[in-house]
Enzyme design. Structure first.
Site, PDB file in Angstrom:
ATOM      1  N   ARG A 150       0.839  -1.198   0.000  1.00 15.93           N
ATOM      2  CA  ARG A 150       0.000   0.000   0.000  1.00 15.93           C
ATOM      3  C   ARG A 150       0.877   1.253   0.000  1.00 15.93           C
ATOM      4  NH1 ARG A 150      -1.851  -3.690   3.794  1.00 15.93           N
ATOM      5  NH2 ARG A 150      -3.953  -4.540   3.418  1.00 15.93           N
ATOM      6  N   LYS A 174      -1.537  -3.039   8.100  1.00 14.06           N
ATOM      7  CA  LYS A 174      -2.678  -2.663   8.926  1.00 14.06           C
ATOM      8  C   LYS A 174      -2.620  -3.382  10.263  1.00 14.06           C
ATOM      9  CE  LYS A 174      -5.978  -1.441   5.298  1.00 14.06           C
ATOM     10  NZ  LYS A 174      -7.323  -1.689   4.731  1.00 14.06           N
ATOM     11  N   HIS A 246      -3.661   3.683  -6.196  1.00 16.89           N
ATOM     12  CA  HIS A 246      -3.891   2.352  -5.622  1.00 16.89           C
ATOM     13  C   HIS A 246      -4.003   1.280  -6.704  1.00 16.89           C
ATOM     14  CE1 HIS A 246      -4.704   0.037  -2.017  1.00 16.89           C
ATOM     15  NE2 HIS A 246      -5.719  -0.556  -2.608  1.00 16.89           N
ATOM     16  N   ARG A 249      -1.306  -1.425  -6.882  1.00 18.50           N
ATOM     17  CA  ARG A 249      -1.489  -2.619  -6.037  1.00 18.50           C
ATOM     18  C   ARG A 249      -2.408  -3.618  -6.737  1.00 18.50           C
ATOM     19  NH1 ARG A 249      -1.295  -4.473  -0.627  1.00 18.50           N
ATOM     20  NH2 ARG A 249      -3.264  -5.167   0.276  1.00 18.50           N
ATOM     21  N   HIS A 272      -3.343  -9.439   3.166  1.00 18.56           N
ATOM     22  CA  HIS A 272      -4.767  -9.569   3.445  1.00 18.56           C
ATOM     23  C   HIS A 272      -4.985 -10.544   4.597  1.00 18.56           C
ATOM     24  CE1 HIS A 272      -6.132  -8.281  -0.868  1.00 18.56           C
ATOM     25  NE2 HIS A 272      -5.953  -7.250  -0.057  1.00 18.56           N
ATOM     26  N   TYR A 281      -9.777 -10.528  -7.006  1.00 18.63           N
ATOM     27  CA  TYR A 281      -8.916 -10.437  -8.188  1.00 18.63           C
ATOM     28  C   TYR A 281      -9.141 -11.599  -9.150  1.00 18.63           C
ATOM     29  CZ  TYR A 281      -6.550  -6.761  -5.624  1.00 18.63           C
ATOM     30  OH  TYR A 281      -6.279  -5.606  -4.936  1.00 18.63           O
TER      31      TYR A 281
END
Length: 300
Positions: A150, A174, A246, A249, A272, A281
Site C-alpha cells: 500500500r 494494517k 492504488h 497494487r 490480506h 482479483y
C-alpha cells in the site's frame, strides 16, 4: 466534552489500543459516528441510549435520499453497528438497534488495474533522466508495482527494513502487522542508483533520518507526498482514463494471478487477513480470460 463525546472517544481509543486499527481506519469510523450524531441532533435525540430501530430506519432512508453508494451505506452501517456493540459491551445500552439492520447486497466492483501499455508509459517517465527526484520516483514505482504494498506502507519503509541479501522488505501493515515482501532486480537496481543521491540531498539540507523515500528538502516523504508524486507521474505519462495510485497494487495482484501465481501466496504478499479480500482479483482475471477469448478466438 459531552457524555456522548466521551463515549465516542472511548470507542476510538478501543479501536486504536485493542483492535490495533490504523489512524485512517479510526478516522473513517469517527466520521461515520459524527454524521450519525448530526442526524440525531436534527431529530432532537440527545443520547445514544434513546436510539431505536425505527430511528435507524429513518437514518438509512436519509442516506439513500442523499444518493450515497451501496458501499458507503454498508460501511456506515458497519461502523455504527460496531460502535453500538461497544456501547452494549460497556453496559451503556441494553440493546443494539443496528443488530437486525440489513442492507442491499453490494454490487461487485472489480478493481481497476493498469494495462501493460500503461505501465510501460509510467516507467518511461521515471527512466527519462537520473536527477535525484526522478531516481526517487523510479524507486517509488518499481517498489509499489514490484511488491504490491500500500502507499501508506511504502511511506513507512526505513533503510533498516531493506534486506538486500534476500531481496526483501519488512513491511508494517494494517494493525501494525509485519510481513516480509520480496522485490525483484528492477527494484533493487532502482534503490541502488537512488541511495547515493539520497545521501547527497540529505547532507545538503543537514537531515538525519532512516526513511527510504525523501522529498526535495530531504525530509521523509509522507503518504500524501507519495500520492502527489504518483499523480504527477501518471500525468506525465499522458494516460487519459480516470486512474488512481492504488491501481498499482491492483495491477500487482492481477498480473501475478494472470501469470499463474496461487491465491494463498498473493494473499500473503498483499497482507490480506482474509482470503476473501484476495478473491476479488479472480474476477478480474476471469474477465481478462473472457476478453482475450472474445478478441482472438475465431468462433467467439
Amino acid at each position: 466534552m459531552t457524555q456522548e463525546g466521551k463515549l465516542e472517544q472511548q470507542f476510538l481509543n478501543y479501536l486504536h489500543s485493542e483492535r490495533n486499527y490504523s489512524v485512517n481506519t479510526s478516522t473513517a469510523y469517527e466520521n461515520d459516528i459524527l454524521d450519525f450524531r448530526r442526524f440525531l441532533n436534527e431529530q432532537a435525540i440527545s443520547e445514544y441510549q434513546q436510539v431505536t430501530f425505527l430511528d435507524v430506519r429513518i437514518y438509512l432512508t436519509e442516506l439513500k435520499q442523499k444518493s450515497f453508494s451501496r458501499t458507503t451505506v454498508a460501511r456506515k452501517i458497519s461502523s455504527l453497528r460496531s460502535f453500538y456493540t461497544f456501547l452494549l459491551r460497556e453496559n451503556v445500552i441494553s440493546e443494539n438497534p443496528f443488530t437486525y439492520v440489513s442492507h442491499a447486497k453490494n454490487q461487485l466492483r472489480l478493481p481497476k488495474f493498469f494495462y501493460s501499455e500503461e505501465m510501460e508509459a509510467l516507467f518511461q517517465v521515471v527512466y527519462e533522466d537520473n536527477e535525484t527526484l526522478t531516481l526517487r520516483d523510479r524507486v517509488l514505482l518499481e517498489v509499489l508495482y514490484g511488491t504490491g504494498i500500500r502507499v501508506s506502507e511504502c511511506a513507512g519503509i526505513l533503510l533498516s527494513d531493506l534486506d538486500t541479501s534476500y531481496q526483501a522488505i519488512l513491511i508494517r501493515g494494517k494493525g501494525n502487522k509485519e510481513r516480509y515482501v520480496p522485490f525483484g532486480a528492477y527494484a533493487e537496481d532502482a534503490i541502488t542508483d537512488y541511495l547515493s543521491s539520497r545521501t547527497e540531498l540529505m547532507i545538503r539540507f543537514k537531515k538525519e533520518h532512516d526513511s527510504l523515500l525523501i522529498n526535495h528538502y530531504g525530509d521523509p516523504l509522507t503518504t500524501r507526498g507519495i500520492r502527489y508524486c504518483l499523480t504527477k507521474i501518471i500525468s506525465k505519462a499522458s494516460l487519459t482514463r480516470k486512474i488512481h495510485p492504488h491501481m498499482l497494487r491492483h495491477t500487482f495482484a492481477t498480473d501475478l494471478l494472470n501469470n499463474g501465481a496461487d491465491m494463498r501466496t498473493v494473499q500473503e504478499l498483499l497482507g490480506h487477513a482474509s482470503l476473501s479480500s484476495t478473491q476479488i482479483y479472480t474476477h478480474v482475471t476471469k474477465e481478462h480470460l473472457k476478453s482475450t477469448y472474445m478478441k482472438h478466438h475465431p468462433r467467439a
